[in-house]
Write a protein that holds these residues in place. Structure first.
Motif, PDB file in Angstrom:
ATOM      1  N   ALA A  74      11.847  16.081 -14.476  1.00 45.54           N
ATOM      2  CA  ALA A  74      11.480  17.572 -13.865  1.00 45.54           C
ATOM      3  C   ALA A  74      13.046  18.875 -13.589  1.00 45.54           C
ATOM      4  CB  ALA A  74      11.022  18.017 -12.642  1.00 45.54           C
ATOM      5  N   GLY A  75      13.244  19.345 -14.940  1.00 43.68           N
ATOM      6  CA  GLY A  75      14.538  20.326 -15.720  1.00 43.68           C
ATOM      7  C   GLY A  75      15.212  19.059 -15.612  1.00 43.68           C
ATOM      8  N   ASP A  76      16.071  18.924 -15.059  1.00 42.53           N
ATOM      9  CA  ASP A  76      17.406  17.821 -14.402  1.00 42.53           C
ATOM     10  C   ASP A  76      17.377  17.275 -13.177  1.00 42.53           C
ATOM     11  OD1 ASP A  76      19.077  20.231 -15.794  1.00 42.53           O
ATOM     12  OD2 ASP A  76      20.336  21.122 -14.453  1.00 42.53           O
ATOM     13  N   GLU A  77      16.250  16.998 -12.467  1.00 39.97           N
ATOM     14  CA  GLU A  77      15.710  15.674 -12.162  1.00 39.97           C
ATOM     15  C   GLU A  77      14.711  15.152 -12.591  1.00 39.97           C
ATOM     16  OE1 GLU A  77      13.909  14.363  -8.035  1.00 39.97           O
ATOM     17  OE2 GLU A  77      14.533  16.752  -8.511  1.00 39.97           O
ATOM     18  N   THR A  78      15.530  13.740 -12.688  1.00 37.44           N
ATOM     19  CA  THR A  78      14.768  12.461 -13.359  1.00 37.44           C
ATOM     20  C   THR A  78      14.889  11.329 -12.016  1.00 37.44           C
ATOM     21  OG1 THR A  78      15.817  12.434 -15.105  1.00 37.44           O
ATOM     22  CG2 THR A  78      14.646  10.357 -14.929  1.00 37.44           C
ATOM     23  N   VAL A  79      13.373  11.018 -11.542  1.00 38.32           N
ATOM     24  CA  VAL A  79      12.793  10.139 -11.008  1.00 38.32           C
ATOM     25  C   VAL A  79      12.919   8.911 -11.478  1.00 38.32           C
ATOM     26  CG1 VAL A  79      12.179   8.791  -8.893  1.00 38.32           C
ATOM     27  CG2 VAL A  79      12.582  11.796  -9.337  1.00 38.32           C
ATOM     28  N   GLN A  80      13.476   7.781 -11.019  1.00 41.15           N
ATOM     29  CA  GLN A  80      12.583   6.476 -11.789  1.00 41.15           C
ATOM     30  C   GLN A  80      12.304   5.123 -10.824  1.00 41.15           C
ATOM     31  OE1 GLN A  80      15.576   4.570 -14.324  1.00 41.15           O
ATOM     32  NE2 GLN A  80      13.687   3.681 -15.848  1.00 41.15           N
ATOM     33  N   TRP A  81      10.654   4.752 -10.966  1.00 40.65           N
ATOM     34  CA  TRP A  81      10.202   3.548 -10.501  1.00 40.65           C
ATOM     35  C   TRP A  81      10.869   2.595 -10.962  1.00 40.65           C
ATOM     36  CZ3 TRP A  81       7.901   8.173 -11.213  1.00 40.65           C
ATOM     37  CH2 TRP A  81       7.561   8.982  -9.692  1.00 40.65           C
ATOM     38  N   SER A  82      11.980   1.719 -10.747  1.00 37.67           N
ATOM     39  CA  SER A  82      11.986   0.157 -10.956  1.00 37.67           C
ATOM     40  C   SER A  82      10.831  -0.214 -11.193  1.00 37.67           C
ATOM     41  CB  SER A  82      13.652  -0.435 -10.377  1.00 37.67           C
ATOM     42  OG  SER A  82      13.432  -0.429  -9.496  1.00 37.67           O
ATOM     43  N   ASP A  83      10.601  -0.871  -9.869  1.00 38.17           N
ATOM     44  CA  ASP A  83       9.500  -1.764  -9.413  1.00 38.17           C
ATOM     45  C   ASP A  83       8.143  -1.884  -9.927  1.00 38.17           C
ATOM     46  OD1 ASP A  83       8.996   0.222  -8.011  1.00 38.17           O
ATOM     47  OD2 ASP A  83       8.448  -1.029  -5.686  1.00 38.17           O
ATOM     48  N   ALA A  84       7.765  -0.541 -10.892  1.00 36.65           N
ATOM     49  CA  ALA A  84       7.099  -0.483 -11.033  1.00 36.65           C
ATOM     50  C   ALA A  84       7.150  -0.291 -13.316  1.00 36.65           C
ATOM     51  CB  ALA A  84       6.267   0.672 -10.842  1.00 36.65           C
ATOM     52  N   HIS A  85       6.036  -1.665 -13.109  1.00 42.75           N
ATOM     53  CA  HIS A  85       5.666  -1.521 -14.164  1.00 42.75           C
ATOM     54  C   HIS A  85       5.113  -2.060 -15.293  1.00 42.75           C
ATOM     55  CE1 HIS A  85       7.876  -5.279 -12.361  1.00 42.75           C
ATOM     56  NE2 HIS A  85       7.548  -5.838 -13.643  1.00 42.75           N
ATOM     57  N   GLY A  86       4.578  -2.375 -16.739  1.00 39.00           N
ATOM     58  CA  GLY A  86       3.447  -2.886 -16.355  1.00 39.00           C
ATOM     59  C   GLY A  86       2.020  -2.971 -16.460  1.00 39.00           C
ATOM     60  N   ARG A  87       1.499  -3.515 -15.916  1.00 38.79           N
ATOM     61  CA  ARG A  87       0.136  -4.142 -15.872  1.00 38.79           C
ATOM     62  C   ARG A  87      -0.148  -3.461 -13.955  1.00 38.79           C
ATOM     63  NH1 ARG A  87      -0.278  -8.694 -12.637  1.00 38.79           N
ATOM     64  NH2 ARG A  87       0.837 -10.143 -12.880  1.00 38.79           N
ATOM     65  N   ASP A  88       0.886  -3.730 -13.718  1.00 38.92           N
ATOM     66  CA  ASP A  88       1.287  -3.741 -11.760  1.00 38.92           C
ATOM     67  C   ASP A  88       1.649  -2.365 -11.065  1.00 38.92           C
ATOM     68  OD1 ASP A  88       1.021  -6.142 -11.514  1.00 38.92           O
ATOM     69  OD2 ASP A  88       3.628  -6.184 -11.200  1.00 38.92           O
ATOM     70  N   VAL A 147       0.767  -1.232   0.029  1.00 33.76           N
ATOM     71  CA  VAL A 147       0.275  -0.123   0.175  1.00 33.76           C
ATOM     72  C   VAL A 147       1.096   1.110   0.627  1.00 33.76           C
ATOM     73  CG1 VAL A 147      -2.151   1.512   1.373  1.00 33.76           C
ATOM     74  CG2 VAL A 147      -1.888  -0.691   0.728  1.00 33.76           C
ATOM     75  N   ARG A 148       1.769   1.447   0.978  1.00 34.96           N
ATOM     76  CA  ARG A 148       3.049   2.421   1.071  1.00 34.96           C
ATOM     77  C   ARG A 148       3.703   2.670  -0.557  1.00 34.96           C
ATOM     78  NH1 ARG A 148       8.601   3.614   3.520  1.00 34.96           N
ATOM     79  NH2 ARG A 148       9.206   5.506   2.704  1.00 34.96           N
ATOM     80  N   ARG A 149       4.117   1.657  -1.436  1.00 32.27           N
ATOM     81  CA  ARG A 149       4.238   2.049  -3.263  1.00 32.27           C
ATOM     82  C   ARG A 149       2.961   2.029  -3.507  1.00 32.27           C
ATOM     83  NH1 ARG A 149       6.778  -3.798  -3.037  1.00 32.27           N
ATOM     84  NH2 ARG A 149       4.418  -4.223  -3.575  1.00 32.27           N
ATOM     85  N   TYR A 150       1.870   1.748  -3.123  1.00 31.96           N
ATOM     86  CA  TYR A 150       0.761   2.663  -4.684  1.00 31.96           C
ATOM     87  C   TYR A 150       0.364   3.830  -3.867  1.00 31.96           C
ATOM     88  CZ  TYR A 150      -3.585   3.311  -5.552  1.00 31.96           C
ATOM     89  OH  TYR A 150      -5.464   4.060  -5.677  1.00 31.96           O
ATOM     90  N   MET A 151       0.764   4.766  -2.069  1.00 31.72           N
ATOM     91  CA  MET A 151       0.454   5.589  -1.992  1.00 31.72           C
ATOM     92  C   MET A 151       1.525   6.520  -2.469  1.00 31.72           C
ATOM     93  SD  MET A 151      -2.612   5.777  -0.951  1.00 31.72           S
ATOM     94  CE  MET A 151      -2.606   7.119   0.093  1.00 31.72           C
ATOM     95  N   GLU A 152       2.396   6.242  -2.538  1.00 34.84           N
ATOM     96  CA  GLU A 152       3.385   7.246  -3.287  1.00 34.84           C
ATOM     97  C   GLU A 152       3.896   7.285  -4.638  1.00 34.84           C
ATOM     98  OE1 GLU A 152       7.218   5.534  -1.620  1.00 34.84           O
ATOM     99  OE2 GLU A 152       6.956   6.262   0.146  1.00 34.84           O
ATOM    100  N   ASN A 153       2.939   6.607  -5.216  1.00 32.42           N
ATOM    101  CA  ASN A 153       3.543   6.785  -6.787  1.00 32.42           C
ATOM    102  C   ASN A 153       1.735   5.561  -7.494  1.00 32.42           C
ATOM    103  OD1 ASN A 153       3.873   6.039  -9.657  1.00 32.42           O
ATOM    104  ND2 ASN A 153       5.090   5.020  -9.618  1.00 32.42           N
ATOM    105  N   PRO A 154       0.341   6.162  -7.464  1.00 29.80           N
ATOM    106  CA  PRO A 154      -1.034   5.855  -7.459  1.00 29.80           C
ATOM    107  C   PRO A 154      -1.349   6.475  -8.969  1.00 29.80           C
ATOM    108  CG  PRO A 154      -1.792   8.587  -5.984  1.00 29.80           C
ATOM    109  CD  PRO A 154      -0.060   7.534  -5.956  1.00 29.80           C
ATOM    110  N   GLY A 169       0.741   4.941 -10.969  1.00 23.82           N
ATOM    111  CA  GLY A 169       2.069   4.175 -12.310  1.00 23.82           C
ATOM    112  C   GLY A 169       2.669   5.525 -12.909  1.00 23.82           C
ATOM    113  N   PHE A 170       3.277   6.577 -12.672  1.00 18.55           N
ATOM    114  CA  PHE A 170       4.789   6.480 -13.045  1.00 18.55           C
ATOM    115  C   PHE A 170       4.980   5.720 -12.928  1.00 18.55           C
ATOM    116  CE2 PHE A 170       2.016  10.514 -12.276  1.00 18.55           C
ATOM    117  CZ  PHE A 170       1.509  11.025 -13.442  1.00 18.55           C
ATOM    118  N   THR A 171       6.708   5.613 -14.468  1.00 20.85           N
ATOM    119  CA  THR A 171       8.082   5.273 -14.067  1.00 20.85           C
ATOM    120  C   THR A 171       8.651   5.540 -14.490  1.00 20.85           C
ATOM    121  OG1 THR A 171       7.949   4.588 -16.579  1.00 20.85           O
ATOM    122  CG2 THR A 171       6.901   2.699 -15.180  1.00 20.85           C
TER     123      THR A 171
END
Length: 156
Positions: free
Chosen positions: A75-89, A60-67, A69-71
């Motif tokens: 924003a400018g020079d900053e990039t954030v990537q969620w490696s565990d969020a992919h596909g249907r999940d 649920v924490r994973r979901y609440m931090e990225n509801p 579903g961005f991968t």
């Protein structure tokens, strides 16, 4: 029914939730609990194993931090990537493969080789003395037979 409370989730998130987020979090806790039952088993709501509660809160924490579903987010020079969020999940409540395996293990549903003791029931017919080996048909293989060896149950 949920294996973890909204207060426990709020502690994990490290922030307070507004009213809309609380509704979303409560629904997500119920969804994660249903998934935990699917992958594991139904544990008592008032006393689930500690690891089950931890896995529900993690999901649920994973979901609440990225509801949404961005991968990747830029924003400018900053990039954030969620490696565990992919596909249907992505953008849903889910358990990773490792978490699913933990739930199955906690429920005693681990796959593997088992043995079961088997015993004959009722009277047994003694085999004729001249029958010690025979052949039985092999399923799916026409005109093929595999050897079947019979051992007498009583001394001749």
């Amino acid at each position: 029914m949920a294996y973890a409370s909204l207060d426990e989730l709020t502690e994990r998130l490290g922030r307070t939730l507004d009213e809309a987020e609380e509704l979303m979090a409560e629904a997500a806790l119920e969804d994660a609990t249903a998934l935990a039952m699917e992958y594991g088993r139904e544990w008592p709501e008032d006393d689930p194993p500690r690891l089950v509660k931890t896995l529900v809160l993690r999901s649920v924490r994973r979901y609440m931090e990225n509801p949404d579903g961005f991968t990747t987010s830029r924003a400018g020079d900053e990039t954030v990537q969620w490696s565990d969020a992919h596909g249907r999940d992505a953008g849903s409540v889910y358990f990773t493969r490792d978490e699913q395996a933990l739930l199955k293990g906690l429920a005693g549903r681990t796959p593997g080789l088992m043995s079961a003791s088997v015993s004959a029931w009722g009277p047994q017919r003694p085999l004729p003395r001249d029958v010690t080996a025979g052949y039985v048909p092999a399923a799916g293989m026409p005109h093929s037979e595999i050897p079947y060896f019979a051992h007498p149950t009583e001394p001749w």
